[in-house]
Write an enzyme that holds these catalytic residues in place. Structure first.
Site, short mmCIF file in Angstrom:
data_model
loop_
_atom_site.label_atom_id
_atom_site.label_comp_id
_atom_site.label_asym_id
_atom_site.label_seq_id
_atom_site.Cartn_x
_atom_site.Cartn_y
_atom_site.Cartn_z
N ARG A 126 48.63 17.30 83.95
CA ARG A 126 49.74 18.09 83.37
C ARG A 126 49.23 19.42 82.83
O ARG A 126 48.12 19.51 82.31
CB ARG A 126 50.45 17.24 82.31
CG ARG A 126 51.07 16.03 83.02
CD ARG A 126 51.94 15.22 82.19
NE ARG A 126 53.07 15.96 81.67
CZ ARG A 126 53.89 15.47 80.75
NH1 ARG A 126 53.67 14.27 80.25
NH2 ARG A 126 54.90 16.17 80.33
N ASP A 145 64.95 15.70 79.57
CA ASP A 145 64.46 14.35 79.87
C ASP A 145 65.55 13.45 80.46
O ASP A 145 65.27 12.36 80.95
CB ASP A 145 63.89 13.69 78.61
CG ASP A 145 62.61 14.38 78.13
OD1 ASP A 145 61.98 15.08 78.94
OD2 ASP A 145 62.25 14.21 76.96
C1 S3P Z 1 59.05 16.83 73.72
C2 S3P Z 1 59.41 18.00 74.33
C3 S3P Z 1 59.81 18.08 75.74
C4 S3P Z 1 60.19 16.72 76.30
C5 S3P Z 1 59.19 15.66 75.93
C6 S3P Z 1 59.08 15.53 74.42
C7 S3P Z 1 58.64 16.87 72.29
O1 S3P Z 1 58.74 18.58 76.50
O2 S3P Z 1 60.33 16.79 77.70
O3 S3P Z 1 59.55 14.42 76.47
O4 S3P Z 1 58.58 15.80 71.64
O5 S3P Z 1 58.37 17.97 71.79
P1 S3P Z 1 58.46 20.17 76.65
O6 S3P Z 1 58.16 20.72 75.33
O7 S3P Z 1 57.28 20.26 77.58
O8 S3P Z 1 59.71 20.74 77.26
#
Ligand code: S3P
Length: 426
Positions: A119, A312
């Site tokens: 990632r 999500d």
């Molecule tokens: C999250 C932010 C999101 C989300 C992840 C949880 C968080 O990701 O998709 O499941 O807890 O801050 P991104 O910040 O990469 O968009």
């Protein structure tokens, strides 16, 4: 695993605690003074990875019945970890902890499972480096494992190219250790749990529009936190109630922070019957109960500023779109490619397996819904919990047998998912 088919889903369900909020409660508790008591903490594998990282840095974290007790040691109380910090499958753990580690006077190495090592981490490596952090990708791939060494941090004003709460939170946490204010401006506001919760812990943090700014070296003080139910987990029951005939499900205690509740808006735009009941505030977060009834859905367009509020939930919305009448267009969601799996690909593959007409695009997909075309399928979770749960819901509403490969990955965010779904069968 054989997936269940069901109509007439009836009953009441409480989904587990919010994943994003559970992670943050442990992290912020660990760097605060005194005890943080967390109830309704999500006991999924991702949040346990966060706990074990902080235990590895000398924080005592215990479980008493339903409560997690974090014995915080203050902003400067973490110890040199014994060996590598293991974030497992959790992107939130890697990206948020990196911000804290950048400000520590010790070296650390942070990594996780095979998926985490693919990632993208440049999104945090670059702005952290411009704050003066000494952080690098050990293999030079821009991914974990990450090596972090002590350095002096300075505040920056960062214009983020993506709406990402993980990037924003990482930089705000590093900002706690910098020598001046740090601000992050996003193209669209992402989930704001960090801003709300850090402020409750005593941080000097302000939000205006899509900018959040923090001052360094606050006195953070331990708190009692009740974690609201996770709307990302509730999403599967919203879809299950809407798609199966003759169903009525009451989902209790759902967090509906406006930076997270895009599923409610998109499902309503598709014609879904979702009633909001008993609105209240729990630990600074808006919470309610949702009553969902079977509905005939129609296609919609999901785009723009709505995307971060349902990022999500796009896999389950795509499933709903396959059952809806007409075309659904999902765009502005290129971030789907860098989640636990490439969700444009893994959603497309599974939709095609069940006979749905889907065209993947660079930043989303186009789905031509037609319930009568759908048939039984052997799905693959691709080891992505949200893919597993989305297609388990699809299977409920398909009249032929369906199976799922690697179905058990739901333990990442919802260990009892299949049990809870089965409980609603009538
Ligand atoms: C999250 C932010 C999101 C989300 C992840 C949880 C968080 O990701 O998709 O499941 O807890 O801050 P991104 O910040 O990469 O968009």
């Amino acid at each position: 695993m054989e997936l269940i088919h069901a109509s007439h889903l009836k009953g009441t369900i409480s989904v587990p605690g919010d994943k994003s909020i559970s992670h943050r409660a442990v992290m912020f508790g660990a760097i605060s003074d005194g005890m943080t008591e967390i109830t309704n903490f999500l006991q999924g594998a991702d949040c346990r990875s966060t706990i074990s990282c902080f235990q590895n840095m000398g924080i005592s974290i215990e479980q008493k019945k339903d409560t997690i007790l974090v014995h915080g040691r203050g902003l400067h109380g973490l110890h040199t970890p014994a060996g590598m910090l293991d974030a497992g499958n959790s992107g939130t753990t890697v990206r948020l902890i990196s911000g804290i580690l950048a400000g520590q006077p010790f070296e650390s190495v942070l990594s996780g499972d095979a998926s985490i090592q693919k990632r993208p981490m440049k999104r945090i490596l670059e702005p952290l480096s411009s704050m003066g952090a000494d952080i690098s990708s050990i293999k030079g791939s821009g991914c974990a494992p990450l090596a972090i060494r002590p350095s002096k941090l300075h505040g920056i004003s960062y214009l983020s190219p993506i709406a990402s709460a993980q990037v924003k939170s990482c930089l705000l946490l590093a900002g706690l250790y910098a020598d001046g204010a740090t601000s992050v401006t996003e193209p669209v506001l992402s989930r704001n749990h960090t801003e709300l919760m850090l402020s409750a812990f005593g941080a000097d943090i302000r939000s205006a529009g899509t900018t959040a700014a923090i001052e360094p070296e606050p006195k953070l003080k331990g708190l009692k936190i009740e974690v609201p139910g996770d709307i990302s987990s509730a999403a599967y029951f919203i879809a299950a109630g809407l798609l199966t005939k003759g169903s009525e499900i009451l989902i209790q205690n759902v967090g509906v922070n406006p930076t997270r509740d895009g599923i409610r808006k998109a499902a309503s735009a598709m014609g879904g019957s979702i009633q909001t009941l008993n609105e209240r505030t729990v630990s600074g977060e808006p919470v309610c109960d949702l009553l969902v009834c079977s509905s005939d859905l129609k296609g919609t367009v999901i785009e723009g500023s709505l995307i971060p509020a349902l990022i999500d939930e796009i896999p389950i919305l795509a499933v709903m779109a396959a059952f809806a009448e007409g075309t659904t267009v999902i765009r502005d969601a290129a971030e789907l490619k860098v989640k636990e799996s490439d969700r444009i690909k893994t959603v497309t593959d599974n939709l095609r397996r069940m006979g749905a007409a889907v065209t993947p695009t660079d930043d989303g997909m186009i789905i031509n819904g037609n319930r009568s075309m759908l048939h039984g399928a052997d799905f693959d979770s691709y080891l992505d919990h949200r893919i597993a749960m989305s297609f388990a819901v699809a299977a409920l509403a398909i009249d032929e047998p369906c199976t799922m490969r690697n179905a058990e990955c739901v333990t990442i965010s919802y260990p009892d998912f299949y049990k809870d779904l089965a409980k609603l069968q009538r």
